[in-house]
Design a protein around this motif. Structure first.
Motif, PDB file in Angstrom:
ATOM      1  N   PHE A 224       0.716  -1.292   0.410  1.00  0.00           N
ATOM      2  CA  PHE A 224      -0.284  -0.029   0.175  1.00  0.00           C
ATOM      3  C   PHE A 224       0.743   1.092  -0.038  1.00  0.00           C
ATOM      4  O   PHE A 224       1.710   1.248   0.613  1.00  0.00           O
ATOM      5  CB  PHE A 224      -0.876   0.220   1.214  1.00  0.00           C
ATOM      6  N   VAL A 225       0.520   2.224  -0.557  1.00  0.00           N
ATOM      7  CA  VAL A 225       1.386   3.505  -1.017  1.00  0.00           C
ATOM      8  C   VAL A 225       0.259   4.897  -0.241  1.00  0.00           C
ATOM      9  O   VAL A 225      -0.642   5.261  -0.844  1.00  0.00           O
ATOM     10  CB  VAL A 225       1.722   3.702  -2.189  1.00  0.00           C
ATOM     11  N   SER A 226       0.999   5.070   0.492  1.00  0.00           N
ATOM     12  CA  SER A 226       0.629   6.646   1.372  1.00  0.00           C
ATOM     13  C   SER A 226       1.302   7.905   0.563  1.00  0.00           C
ATOM     14  O   SER A 226       2.926   8.001   0.675  1.00  0.00           O
ATOM     15  CB  SER A 226       1.207   6.219   2.908  1.00  0.00           C
ATOM     16  N   LEU A 227       1.263   8.682   0.262  1.00  0.00           N
ATOM     17  CA  LEU A 227       1.274   9.632  -0.398  1.00  0.00           C
ATOM     18  C   LEU A 227       0.559  10.883  -0.691  1.00  0.00           C
ATOM     19  O   LEU A 227      -0.268  10.905   0.007  1.00  0.00           O
ATOM     20  CB  LEU A 227       1.936   9.031  -1.669  1.00  0.00           C
ATOM     21  N   CYS A 281       0.843  -6.554   2.724  1.00  0.00           N
ATOM     22  CA  CYS A 281       2.177  -7.139   2.950  1.00  0.00           C
ATOM     23  C   CYS A 281       3.213  -5.918   3.595  1.00  0.00           C
ATOM     24  O   CYS A 281       3.988  -6.263   4.787  1.00  0.00           O
ATOM     25  CB  CYS A 281       2.386  -7.998   2.406  1.00  0.00           C
ATOM     26  N   LYS A 282       2.718  -5.024   2.641  1.00  0.00           N
ATOM     27  CA  LYS A 282       3.880  -3.856   3.232  1.00  0.00           C
ATOM     28  C   LYS A 282       3.092  -2.029   3.072  1.00  0.00           C
ATOM     29  O   LYS A 282       2.399  -2.382   2.365  1.00  0.00           O
ATOM     30  CB  LYS A 282       4.972  -4.101   2.189  1.00  0.00           C
ATOM     31  N   ILE A 283       3.437  -1.643   3.809  1.00  0.00           N
ATOM     32  CA  ILE A 283       3.488   0.194   3.794  1.00  0.00           C
ATOM     33  C   ILE A 283       3.964   0.669   2.105  1.00  0.00           C
ATOM     34  O   ILE A 283       5.558   0.955   3.681  1.00  0.00           O
ATOM     35  CB  ILE A 283       3.250   0.925   4.698  1.00  0.00           C
ATOM     36  N   ILE A 284       4.364   1.069   2.339  1.00  0.00           N
ATOM     37  CA  ILE A 284       4.920   2.370   1.379  1.00  0.00           C
ATOM     38  C   ILE A 284       4.618   3.760   2.044  1.00  0.00           C
ATOM     39  O   ILE A 284       3.882   4.503   0.861  1.00  0.00           O
ATOM     40  CB  ILE A 284       5.297   2.094   0.171  1.00  0.00           C
ATOM     41  N   PHE A 285       5.801   4.413   2.158  1.00  0.00           N
ATOM     42  CA  PHE A 285       6.476   5.839   2.186  1.00  0.00           C
ATOM     43  C   PHE A 285       6.364   6.643   1.592  1.00  0.00           C
ATOM     44  O   PHE A 285       7.732   6.310   1.810  1.00  0.00           O
ATOM     45  CB  PHE A 285       5.678   6.254   4.047  1.00  0.00           C
ATOM     46  N   VAL A 286       5.818   7.453   0.941  1.00  0.00           N
ATOM     47  CA  VAL A 286       7.134   7.869   0.126  1.00  0.00           C
ATOM     48  C   VAL A 286       7.186   9.177   0.831  1.00  0.00           C
ATOM     49  O   VAL A 286       6.404  10.456   0.680  1.00  0.00           O
ATOM     50  CB  VAL A 286       6.476   8.908  -1.585  1.00  0.00           C
TER      51      VAL A 286
END
Length: 364
Positions: A224-227, A281-286
């Motif tokens: 999941f991308v947090s942006l 599964c993973k959380i991506i923070f830009v």
């Protein structure tokens, strides 16, 4: 060949990109022409980096017995990006020439003949090819025979298309003289080894293989991308493309979750965030200044940490530094986590490979 200088109205190109993206999102068989056209449209609006990545996908889809047009365009776009970098002559641009060398090598191994691609580059991108030739003549990190053969082919094509132009004649002569003086590196003999001679292997960064069978069966999404809204285009056109498409035979396509595409209409933002974090599964923070200022950033960080503690998903948070942000500005709850650094464009390839490696790790 065309380019951004021929574009009169970008609105038509933006509309074309919209429909091409829609065609790709429909799923099913991916037509190489659609991918190639999307890449060309991105090139026309000077989105060189994204255009290069999509054309790599087109080359992956192309038939081995077919035309090397995708190779021609990848290399053309790399030289366009190289030209766009300033100041001219800055050695920090040389990583793009190394990229050019790598993709010519990939094309040589895929297509039966790439002489047409070399010829087109020397016809339409002469200045960039001169820099590339000089780079090969002065760079002893790659194979001597590869350098000699490639320089010879480039000079022959350059002389064919540009040889009558005074500004190129002297340069071509000088490069030919330097090619004559080019010698293989000396043999290094290891007296302690059973082998009588050992050659130094060139230190060229190559793509590594990922296990294509890895699947995070417990989760609906791999990430999941947090942006912030400001970085939406970068995520949609660059990051998702890198992670959700196979760019070569040993690559793997992950399944991501982003707000614009995957949040459920009618649900509250908070419930959508909770659902996305729980099912990824993973959380991506830009990480950018805009994300730090976002009122949802802190909430998403907290939710990710809560999820990590409740499910014992260690290392499920992956921060990506997209802008030069001081350590003091990075949210404290993310400060202890090792981040990927995408502020240096010359290291994008290595950092994206690290990200793919992290996403490919499955948890019990």
């Amino acid at each position: 060949m065309y380019g951004p200088e021929f574009v009169k109205n970008k609105e038509y190109i933006y509309e074309a990109i919209h429909y091409l993206n829609y065609a790709l999102q429909l799923g099913g068989f991916i037509n190489v022409t659609i991918v190639q056209t999307l890449s060309t449209c991105l090139y026309e609006i000077e989105e060189y980096r994204t255009a290069i990545e999509w054309m790599k996908r087109a080359m992956h889809l192309a038939r081995k017995s077919g035309s090397s047009e995708s190779l021609t365009r990848i290399t053309q776009y790399i030289l366009a990006l190289y030209k766009a970098k300033s100041p001219e002559g800055d050695p920090s641009r040389n990583y793009l020439l190394n990229d050019l060398l790598f993709w010519i090598g990939q094309g040589k191994s895929k297509f039966s003949n790439i002489d047409g691609s070399i010829s087109d580059l020397c016809k339409y991108c002469a200045d960039g090819m001169i820099d590339f030739i000089k780079y090969l003549l002065n760079n002893d990190q790659s194979s001597f025979e590869v350098r000699k053969t490639l320089v010879s082919s480039c000079l022959e094509a350059l002389n064919q298309w540009q040889g009558k132009k005074i500004r190129y004649q002297q340069i071509i002569r000088e490069c030919k003289e330097k090619l004559k003086d080019l010698r293989p590196p000396p043999i290094t003999v290891d007296l302690d080894s059973e082998s009588s001679a050992q050659y130094t292997i060139p230190n060229i960064v190559m793509p590594f293989s990922l296990d294509a069978n890895i699947q995070h069966s417990k989760y609906k999404f791999d990430f999941f991308v947090s942006l912030s809204n400001v970085n939406r285009e970068w995520v949609n056109n660059y990051l998702l493309h890198q992670l959700e498409t196979k760019l070569h035979d040993n690559d793997i396509a992950f399944k991501g979750c982003i707000a614009d595409r995957d949040f459920k209409p009618g649900s509250t933002i908070i419930s959508n965030i909770i659902n996305a974090v729980e099912h990824s599964c993973k959380i991506i923070f830009v990480i950018t200044e805009d994300l730090i200022k976002s009122r949802w950033c802190d909430y998403e960080v907290n939710q990710a940490l809560v999820d990590m503690l409740s499910t014992k998903k260690e290392d499920c948070i992956i921060p990506i530094l997209l802008e030069n942000v001081t350590d003091q500005r990075i949210p404290k709850k993310l400060g202890h986590i090792t981040y990927l650094d995408l502020t240096d464009e010359s290291k994008h390839f290595q950092e994206i490979m690290k990200l793919k490696r992290a996403l490919s790790l499955e948890y019990d």
